[in-house]
Design a protein around this motif. Structure first.
Motif, PDB file in Angstrom:
ATOM      1  N   GLY A   1      30.085  40.384 -37.121  1.00 38.77           N
ATOM      2  CA  GLY A   1      29.765  40.500 -36.638  1.00 38.77           C
ATOM      3  C   GLY A   1      28.078  39.928 -35.934  1.00 38.77           C
ATOM      4  O   GLY A   1      27.300  39.946 -35.250  1.00 38.77           O
ATOM      5  N   SER A   2      27.473  39.339 -36.560  1.00 35.08           N
ATOM      6  CA  SER A   2      26.298  38.669 -36.439  1.00 35.08           C
ATOM      7  C   SER A   2      26.407  37.460 -36.266  1.00 35.08           C
ATOM      8  O   SER A   2      26.631  36.424 -37.197  1.00 35.08           O
ATOM      9  N   ASN A   3      25.068  36.938 -36.740  1.00 33.55           N
ATOM     10  CA  ASN A   3      25.017  35.465 -37.395  1.00 33.55           C
ATOM     11  C   ASN A   3      24.196  35.222 -38.351  1.00 33.55           C
ATOM     12  O   ASN A   3      23.237  36.481 -39.290  1.00 33.55           O
ATOM     13  N   PRO A   4      23.622  33.735 -39.043  1.00 35.73           N
ATOM     14  CA  PRO A   4      23.328  33.648 -40.192  1.00 35.73           C
ATOM     15  C   PRO A   4      21.971  34.204 -40.177  1.00 35.73           C
ATOM     16  O   PRO A   4      21.448  34.254 -41.336  1.00 35.73           O
ATOM     17  N   GLU A   5      21.104  33.741 -39.501  1.00 39.25           N
ATOM     18  CA  GLU A   5      19.671  33.917 -38.993  1.00 39.25           C
ATOM     19  C   GLU A   5      19.647  34.765 -39.460  1.00 39.25           C
ATOM     20  O   GLU A   5      18.401  35.339 -40.311  1.00 39.25           O
ATOM     21  N   ASP A   6      20.399  35.878 -38.760  1.00 40.43           N
ATOM     22  CA  ASP A   6      20.187  37.834 -38.938  1.00 40.43           C
ATOM     23  C   ASP A   6      20.289  38.040 -40.180  1.00 40.43           C
ATOM     24  O   ASP A   6      19.268  38.348 -41.076  1.00 40.43           O
ATOM     25  N   VAL A   7      21.141  37.389 -40.328  1.00 40.21           N
ATOM     26  CA  VAL A   7      21.770  37.755 -41.934  1.00 40.21           C
ATOM     27  C   VAL A   7      20.561  37.155 -43.054  1.00 40.21           C
ATOM     28  O   VAL A   7      19.948  38.226 -44.141  1.00 40.21           O
ATOM     29  N   ALA A   8      20.723  36.162 -42.690  1.00 43.55           N
ATOM     30  CA  ALA A   8      19.716  35.391 -43.790  1.00 43.55           C
ATOM     31  C   ALA A   8      17.911  36.974 -43.529  1.00 43.55           C
ATOM     32  O   ALA A   8      17.118  37.063 -44.827  1.00 43.55           O
ATOM     33  N   GLU A   9      17.285  36.691 -42.249  1.00 41.60           N
ATOM     34  CA  GLU A   9      16.210  37.774 -42.269  1.00 41.60           C
ATOM     35  C   GLU A   9      16.348  39.395 -42.868  1.00 41.60           C
ATOM     36  O   GLU A   9      14.881  39.775 -43.215  1.00 41.60           O
ATOM     37  N   TYR A  10      17.266  39.986 -42.895  1.00 37.17           N
ATOM     38  CA  TYR A  10      17.579  41.008 -43.134  1.00 37.17           C
ATOM     39  C   TYR A  10      17.778  40.801 -44.460  1.00 37.17           C
ATOM     40  O   TYR A  10      17.133  42.022 -45.590  1.00 37.17           O
ATOM     41  N   ILE A  11      18.219  40.575 -45.292  1.00 37.04           N
ATOM     42  CA  ILE A  11      18.414  40.043 -46.871  1.00 37.04           C
ATOM     43  C   ILE A  11      16.293  39.559 -47.384  1.00 37.04           C
ATOM     44  O   ILE A  11      16.330  40.352 -48.190  1.00 37.04           O
ATOM     45  N   ILE A  12      16.170  38.393 -46.815  1.00 37.05           N
ATOM     46  CA  ILE A  12      14.909  38.734 -46.641  1.00 37.05           C
ATOM     47  C   ILE A  12      13.497  40.043 -46.344  1.00 37.05           C
ATOM     48  O   ILE A  12      13.007  40.386 -47.568  1.00 37.05           O
ATOM     49  N   TYR A  13      13.799  40.330 -45.768  1.00 38.31           N
ATOM     50  CA  TYR A  13      12.858  41.899 -45.255  1.00 38.31           C
ATOM     51  C   TYR A  13      13.641  42.709 -46.129  1.00 38.31           C
ATOM     52  O   TYR A  13      12.288  43.630 -46.744  1.00 38.31           O
ATOM     53  N   GLU A  14      14.492  42.682 -46.013  1.00 41.55           N
ATOM     54  CA  GLU A  14      15.364  44.779 -47.219  1.00 41.55           C
ATOM     55  C   GLU A  14      14.824  43.997 -48.327  1.00 41.55           C
ATOM     56  O   GLU A  14      15.419  45.297 -48.929  1.00 41.55           O
ATOM     57  N   PHE A  15      15.256  43.097 -48.481  1.00 41.81           N
ATOM     58  CA  PHE A  15      15.096  42.407 -50.922  1.00 41.81           C
ATOM     59  C   PHE A  15      14.598  41.896 -50.933  1.00 41.81           C
ATOM     60  O   PHE A  15      13.805  42.732 -52.090  1.00 41.81           O
ATOM     61  N   LEU A  16      14.418  41.112 -50.908  1.00 39.88           N
ATOM     62  CA  LEU A  16      13.820  39.984 -50.955  1.00 39.88           C
ATOM     63  C   LEU A  16      12.260  40.310 -51.594  1.00 39.88           C
ATOM     64  O   LEU A  16      11.300  40.235 -51.836  1.00 39.88           O
ATOM     65  N   ARG A  17      11.658  40.782 -49.824  1.00 36.06           N
ATOM     66  CA  ARG A  17      10.508  40.886 -49.444  1.00 36.06           C
ATOM     67  C   ARG A  17      10.088  41.944 -50.809  1.00 36.06           C
ATOM     68  O   ARG A  17       9.100  41.600 -51.969  1.00 36.06           O
ATOM     69  N   ASN A  18      10.189  42.811 -51.437  1.00 36.78           N
ATOM     70  CA  ASN A  18       9.788  44.186 -52.325  1.00 36.78           C
ATOM     71  C   ASN A  18      10.434  43.375 -53.708  1.00 36.78           C
ATOM     72  O   ASN A  18       9.159  43.709 -54.824  1.00 36.78           O
TER      73      ASN A  18
END
Length: 81
Positions: free
Chosen positions: A27-44
């Motif tokens: 129930g989201s949009n691709p941009e929000d999911v991509a941001e979630y992946i970046i900030y919660e996973f990739l950044r670290n």
């Protein structure tokens, strides 16, 4: 390594389709999911990806894109369970 190092995502059509499908299910949009992946996973993981890039000679942006796809696959599988 800089703390706020920038990187560019160049996702494959397959990964974009998975991202859109997962976002729709959530129930989201691709941009929000991509941001979630970046900030919660990739950044670290950037320092590890950068080291792997130096060791293997594979461009960092390629490794970042591969890791993004792996994380998305993980989230999709987790959502199915």
């Amino acid at each position: 390594m800089e703390e706020n190092k920038e990187f560019e995502l160049n996702l494959s059509e397959e990964t974009i389709a998975k991202l859109e499908a997962y976002a729709s299910k959530q129930g989201s949009n691709p941009e929000d999911v991509a941001e979630y992946i970046i900030y919660e996973f990739l950044r670290n993981q950037l320092h590890i990806i950068e080291k792997k890039s130096e060791e293997t000679g594979v461009p960092m942006k390629e490794l970042v894109n591969m890791q993004f796809a792996r994380i998305l696959d993980y989230l999709c599988q987790k959502d199915q369970n």
